[in-house]
Design a protein around this motif. Structure first.
Motif, mmCIF file in Angstrom:
data_model
loop_
_atom_site.group_PDB
_atom_site.id
_atom_site.type_symbol
_atom_site.label_atom_id
_atom_site.label_comp_id
_atom_site.label_asym_id
_atom_site.label_seq_id
_atom_site.Cartn_x
_atom_site.Cartn_y
_atom_site.Cartn_z
ATOM 1 N N ARG A 1 0.845 -1.191 0.000
ATOM 2 C CA ARG A 1 0.000 0.000 0.000
ATOM 3 C C ARG A 1 0.878 1.237 0.000
ATOM 4 O O ARG A 1 1.775 1.364 0.819
ATOM 5 C CB ARG A 1 -0.926 0.008 1.216
ATOM 6 N N CYS A 42 -7.209 4.686 -0.505
ATOM 7 C CA CYS A 42 -8.075 3.518 -0.651
ATOM 8 C C CYS A 42 -9.495 3.961 -0.307
ATOM 9 O O CYS A 42 -9.850 4.083 0.867
ATOM 10 C CB CYS A 42 -7.629 2.402 0.293
ATOM 11 N N PRO A 43 -10.323 4.235 -1.319
ATOM 12 C CA PRO A 43 -11.643 4.812 -1.038
ATOM 13 C C PRO A 43 -12.607 3.864 -0.319
ATOM 14 O O PRO A 43 -13.653 4.315 0.154
ATOM 15 C CB PRO A 43 -12.191 5.188 -2.413
ATOM 16 N N SER A 44 -12.280 2.592 -0.208
ATOM 17 C CA SER A 44 -13.186 1.717 0.545
ATOM 18 C C SER A 44 -12.784 1.629 2.018
ATOM 19 O O SER A 44 -13.430 0.938 2.802
ATOM 20 C CB SER A 44 -13.204 0.318 -0.085
ATOM 21 N N CYS A 73 -6.334 2.386 -6.370
ATOM 22 C CA CYS A 73 -6.339 1.220 -5.477
ATOM 23 C C CYS A 73 -6.786 -0.064 -6.192
ATOM 24 O O CYS A 73 -7.797 -0.083 -6.897
ATOM 25 C CB CYS A 73 -7.229 1.484 -4.268
ATOM 26 N N CYS A 124 -7.242 -2.919 -4.357
ATOM 27 C CA CYS A 124 -7.716 -3.871 -3.347
ATOM 28 C C CYS A 124 -9.093 -4.420 -3.754
ATOM 29 O O CYS A 124 -9.834 -3.783 -4.501
ATOM 30 C CB CYS A 124 -7.739 -3.236 -1.954
ATOM 31 N N CYS A 175 -12.211 -2.228 -3.021
ATOM 32 C CA CYS A 175 -12.410 -1.101 -3.954
ATOM 33 C C CYS A 175 -12.911 -1.614 -5.296
ATOM 34 O O CYS A 175 -13.838 -1.042 -5.888
ATOM 35 C CB CYS A 175 -11.115 -0.319 -4.154
#
Ligand SMILES: [Zn+2]
Length: 852
Positions: free
Chosen positions: A265, A280-282, A319, A321, A324
Motif C-alpha cells: 500500500r 483507498c476509497p473503501s 487502489c 484492493c 475497492c
C-alpha cells in the motif's frame, strides 16, 4: 370643508408615502456637480474605494468632481445626496444593509437621495481587493455605472474603460435590489505574486526595467474583475487534499493508502512524488480520520463547513484492493441502456466506462462517490450544515452508474477545457454535466481550464458560441460557484469571451449573444466592423480546429493534440490570406473611429491593431522556430531578427498601454521551450548588439562540479564529460529555468547522492563559417548570475564577479581578442560558482555584431 380637509390630509399622506418611493435626481448639471457622495463616518476600505470609483467615473463622464464627505462633515447643503454604504442617515431611513443577503445591494432613489449600498461583510478592515471582503456597496456603484449610465469595462486597464461623455447626469427613479446567483465568481489571475517571482528569475533585467508595471497591471486586473462583480459570499478551500498524507501517515496507518498490484500500500513506483499517492476509497479508517480532522478544525473555527476529500492528482496508482474493485461498475450489455438513460446522447461508452490498462474500468466514479456518500452521511450527523468537497475529474469525471449522490456533497466539475471543440466532444461534456445532475448532485462548482487551454497565444482568437454557450448551459443547470483557471490577459487578441463570461457571472440570464453585442457596441461607430472582425476569427478558428486531419498536424509539433501543439503549429492554421482579410475589417473600424474623433475609441482600436500585428509576427516567428529552425541546428538570425525585434516592440507598446499581460506572454513561451524564439529579444533588449548566430540548443553541455575539481582537471581544455542524467537533449528549456529546478539535475542528485552542484560548467562549440561572420563579431553572453570564469578554447578570457553577473552589461568578447581564427570552430566554456536556484548561465551565449 370636511371634504377639503380630508383632501389636504390625503395629499400630505401621499407626499409622505411617495417620498418613500423612487424619485429621479440630478448628480451633475451642465458640467457642475450638484450632488455629494456621503459615506458613513467610518467607511471600510471597500466602501471608500466605491466612493472613489463613483467620483472617478463621473469626472471622466462630465468633467465635474462630485465631492466625497463623511456624513458628520456634511453640513447644510442643497446638493442631492448619494448615500453610499451603511450610515446613520441610511439607518434613519429604515435601510439596514446587514439584513441583506451576502454581497447583495440596493440602488434606489428615495427621499431626494440616491442610495448605493450593499452587504459589506467579511474581514472588512482588509483592503478592497481582498478575497475575504464582501463588497455589496462597491457592486451597487458598479451596477449604477454599468446599467444606468452606460459604462463598460471591456478589459483591464484604462484602454478597456468605456465611459460615455455627457454634461448632465440624471438618474431614476430607481428601485433595484440584486444578489449573486453564485456564491463564488472567480477568474484566477495569471498576474500574481508567485508568477512575478518566477518571471523575475527568468528575466531579471526585463523585470527590473519595468519598475512598477507588474504591480500596476496586477491592480488593474483585480479592479476589472471587481467591477464585473467577481467575489465571494463564502470562501471554501479545496484542491487535492492528501498531498501531505504519505509522509505523515504511511508508517502508522498504511491501510488508508491505495493497494498496488504487488500488494503493497502506497506509492505507485518508489520514485513517485508522494504528493501523488492515491488513497483507498473503501477504507473506513480513511472516513474516520477525515471526520476526526474536520471536527478538530471546526472546534477551532465554528464556521468551518467544508470537508475537502478530493483525491490527489496524477492518473496512476489507483487502489487495486478487492474491496475497492467490488465498488467499480464495469460496462456490461445489461447496464448499457441504463447508462444511456443517464443523459448520454451519443457518447462512445467504451471510452467513457470501458476497461483501462491497469485492469480497472476507465471510470472510477462509483468507488469514489461511494466513499464520498459514506463520508457525507457521517458528516451530516455531526455537522448538518457542512459539505464534503469532491472533484469530478480525471478517472472520476464521468457521472457514476446507478448511484445517487448525497445532497451535502459539493462537486467540482473540471471539464469544458478546450475550445474550439468538435460537436461530439462538446456534446459529451454537456451530457456528462446532465448525467451528474441526474445522479442527484445539487451543488456543482465549475473549475475549468479553458482559459489556459483554448485561446491562441499572441494571435487573434474568438469563441463565443461554444465557450459562452456551454457556460450558459451550466448556469441554467444551477452551478453554485466558479473558479476559472487562469485568466492570461490576452486582451489585444482575444478579449470578447473573457468579457462575455465575466458579465454572465452576475447577469446569469442575459445570455452570451447579448453580452457579446454589448462588447461590440462599446466600439460605437466601429461596432459593426469590430463584430465582423471577431466573428471572422471565431469562425476561422472553429473551422480550422475541427477540420479533418487537424490532429495529424498538431501531432507534428508534440505528442498530443494539446495547447502546446496548437501554439507551435499556429502558422499552419492561420495564413497570410487570413490576416489580409481581417486587416480590411480592422481598417474600416479604424476609419470609423478616426471619423468620430473619439480619442478613447481610437485608443481601443489601437489595442486591437497591436494585437493583430502581434498575431502576424507570432505566426512568422512560429514558422521560423517550429519549422525552419530545429533544436539540433544553429540559428542564424539574418532576416529573422527584424521579426523578433518588432514582435518585442509591439508587446512593449501593449505593456505601455497596460492592456495585455506581456509577462505571461513571455514567460509562457520560455516554459514551452521558447517556441517563438522571443527570448533572444530579451537578451538583446536595449543593448548595442544584434544577434548573428545562436548555437543549436542541444549542443550545450552542462556538468556539475560538486568536488570543485574542474579547474584543476582543466575541463575548459577539452570536451566536458556530462553525467548520464544530463546528456542532451535536456527536457524542458536549457536556460531561464534555474538549474536546480530542472529534472535532469534532480535526477543527477538522485544518481550521485550529491546535494549541491557547487560549480556549474557550461560548454558549447561554435561552428561558424568565415564568410558568415562579420569582421567585428563578438561572443555575446547576456546573463550570468553568480561569479564566473570564461574560456575560449584553452584561453581564460574573462572573469566576472557576482555583482557584475547581474549588472546590466552583457559580457562581450571580440572574436579576434579571443584568438579565434576566422572560420575555425571554437569552444566556449563558462564556469559559474554556485549556480543554484535561478543562478547560473540563464541565457544562451551567441555570436553578435554591433547594432546598426
Ligand atoms: Zn482499496
Amino acid at each position: 370643508m370636511m371634504h377639503r380637509r380630508w383632501s389636504v390630509a390625503l395629499a400630505l399622506a401621499l407626499i409622505v408615502s411617495l417620498a418613500g418611493f423612487a424619485s429621479a435626481l440630478t448628480l451633475v448639471k451642465d458640467g457642475k456637480a450638484v450632488s455629494v457622495i456621503v459615506t458613513g463616518n467610518n467607511p471600510v476600505p471597500s466602501q471608500q474605494k466605491a466612493a472613489e470609483e463613483l467620483q472617478y467615473h463621473l469626472k471622466r463622464m462630465t468633467g465635474a468632481v462630485v465631492p466625497i464627505v463623511a456624513e458628520k462633515d456634511l453640513g447644510e447643503t442643497d446638493a442631492a445626496l448619494v448615500l453610499l454604504g451603511q450610515s446613520d442617515k441610511l439607518s434613519a431611513m429604515g435601510v439596514d444593509t446587514t439584513k441583506l443577503a451576502k454581497e447583495a445591494y440596493i440602488v434606489k432613489t428615495m427621499d431626494g437621495a440616491l442610495i448605493l449600498a450593499g452587504e459589506d461583510g467579511g474581514n472588512t478592515s482588509e483592503e478592497w481587493a481582498s478575497s475575504r471582503v464582501r463588497s455589496g456597496t462597491y457592486y451597487a456603484v458598479c451596477d449604477l455605472l454599468q446599467d444606468q449610465l452606460g459604462v463598460r469595462w471591456l478589459w483591464p486597464g484604462k484602454t478597456g474603460e468605456v465611459i460615455p461623455k455627457r454634461s448632465t447626469v440624471e438618474v431614476g427613479p430607481l428601485d433595484i435590489q440584486e444578489a449573486p446567483k453564485m456564491f463564488q465568481r472567480h477568474y484566477r489571475l495569471g498576474i500574481k505574486d508567485r508568477n512575478r517571482v518566477e518571471t523575475t528569475a527568468k528575466f531579471p533585467r526585463y523585470m527590473a526595467d519595468r519598475g512598477d508595471l507588474y504591480s500596476t497591471m496586477q491592480e488593474n486586473e483585480s479592479l476589472w474583475t471587481k467591477r464585473l462583480k467577481q467575489g465571494y459570499s463564502l470562501k471554501f478551500a479545496y484542491g487535492h487534499s492528501y498531498t501531505a498524507w504519505y509522509n505523515r501517515y504511511h508508517d502508522t496507518v498504511p491501510e488508508v493508502f491505495a493497494m498496488q498490484k504487488d500488494g503493497h500500500r502506497g506509492l505507485y513506483t518508489p520514485t513517485e512524488n508522494p504528493q501523488l499517492v492515491k488513497m483507498c476509497p473503501s477504507s473506513d479508517k480513511l472516513v474516520d480520520m477525515l471526520i476526526e480532522q474536520f471536527l478538530a478544525a471546526r472546534k477551532e473555527n465554528p464556521d468551518h463547513r467544508f470537508l475537502n476529500a478530493i483525491e490527489n492528482d496524477g492518473n496512476n496508482g489507483f487502489c487495486q484492493c478487492e474491496a475497492c474493485k467490488a465498488l467499480d461498475v464495469n460496462l456490461t450489455e445489461e447496464n448499457r441502456a441504463q447508462i444511456r438513460d443517464l443523459a448520454w446522447s451519443g457518447a462512445d461508452l467504451e471510452a467513457v466506462y470501458g476497461a483501462k490498462s491497469d485492469g480497472l474500468p476507465y471510470s472510477l466514479s462509483n468507488r469514489y462517490f461511494h466513499f464520498y456518500n459514506k463520508l457525507a452521511r457521517r458528516l451530516r450527523e455531526v455537522a448538518p450544515d457542512a459539505f464534503v468537497v469532491a472533484y469530478a475529474y480525471d478517472r472520476y469525471k464521468y457521472a457514476p452508474i446507478n448511484m445517487q449522490v448525497e445532497p451535502n456533497i459539493l462537486v467540482g466539475l473540471i471539464g469544458f477545457n478546450m475550445y474550439p471543440v468538435s460537436k461530439e466532444e462538446r456534446q459529451l461534456q454537456i451530457d456528462n454535466f446532465l448525467a451528474w445532475k441526474k445522479s442527484g448532485v445539487k451543488q456543482v462548482f465549475f473549475r475549468p481550464n479553458s482559459f489556459c487551454f483554448s485561446w491562441a497565444h499572441g494571435v487573434p482568437w474568438n469563441n463565443i458560441d461554444q465557450i459562452a454557450g456551454d457556460f450558459q448551459v451550466l448556469l441554467d443547470g444551477g452551478i453554485v460557484a466558479t473558479d476559472f483557471d487562469t485568466y492570461p490577459g490576452y486582451t489585444s487578441t482575444g478579449a470578447p469571451p473573457f468579457y462575455v463570461i465575466a458579465r454572465m457571472h452576475w447577469d446569469t440570464e442575459m445570455g452570451p449573444e447579448k453580452a457579446y453585442t454589448e462588447f461590440c457596441d462599446a466600439f460605437g461607430p466601429a461596432a459593426s466592423e469590430i463584430k465582423r472582425y471577431f466573428d471572422f476569427w471565431e469562425n476561422l478558428m472553429l473551422d480550422r480546429y475541427t477540420a479533418p486531419g487537424v490532429e495529424e498536424i498538431l501531432l507534428q509539433y508534440g505528442n498530443r493534440p494539446g495547447r502546446r501543439e496548437r501554439w507551435k503549429s499556429i502558422h499552419r492554421m492561420v495564413t497570410r490570406q487570413d490576416f489580409a482579410r481581417a486587416a480590411q475589417m480592422l481598417q474600416k473600424a479604424r476609419a470609423a473611429a478616426d471619423a468620430s474623433g473619439d480619442a478613447d475609441l481610437q485608443e481601443r482600436i489601437r489595442v486591437l491593431e497591436l494585437g493583430f500585428r502581434m498575431g502576424e509576427l507570432t505566426c512568422k516567428a512560429s514558422a521560423f522556430n517550429n519549422d525552419d529552425a530545429a533544436s539540433d541546428k544553429d540559428t542564424w538570425y539574418s532576416g529573422h531578427w527584424p521579426v523578433l525585434k518588432e514582435l518585442f516592440e509591439v508587446r512593449e507598446e501593449l505593456g505601455r498601454l497596460q492592456c495585455d499581460d506581456i509577462f505571461w506572454l513571455f514567460s509562457y513561451e520560455v516554459e514551452y521551450a521558447d517556441m517563438y524564439g522571443t527570448r533572444i529579444a530579451h537578451d538583446f533588449y536595449k543593448r548595442p548588439f544584434a544577434p548573428v548566430m545562436a548555437p543549436a540548443h542541444d549542443s550545450w553541455i552542462f556538468a556539475p562540479d560538486p568536488d570543485d575539481q574542474g579547474e584543476a582537471q582543466e575541463w575548459f581544455a577539452k570536451e566536458i564529460e556530462a553525467p548520464v542524467a544530463l546528456k542532451k537533449p535536456l527536457s524542458g528549456d536549457f536556460f531561464y529555468t534555474g538549474w536546480t529546478g530542472t529534472l535532469p539535475v534532480r535526477q543527477w542528485m538522485v544518481d550521485s547522492g550529491k546535494k549541491k552542484v557547487v560549480n556549474g560548467w557550461y560548454q558549447v562549440v561554435f561552428n561558424a563559417p568565415a564568410d558568415k561572420l562579420p569582421a567585428d563579431a563578438v561572443i555575446f553572453v547576456p546573463y550570468i548570475q553568480g561569479a564566473a570564469k570564461i574560456w575560449v578554447n584553452d584561453k581564460l578570457v574573462r572573469e566576472t564577479t557576482e555583482e557584475q553577473g547581474v549588472a546590466d552589461e552583457a559580457v562581450t568578447i571580440p572574436l579576434n581578442e579571443a584568438g579565434v581564427k576566422a572560420g575555425e570552430p571554437f569552444r566556449l566554456t563558462i564556469k559559474v560558482v554556485e549556480p543554484e536556484g535561478s543562478a547560473g548561465l540563464i541565457g544562451p551565449a551567441c555570436i553578435a555584431e554591433p547594432a546598426a
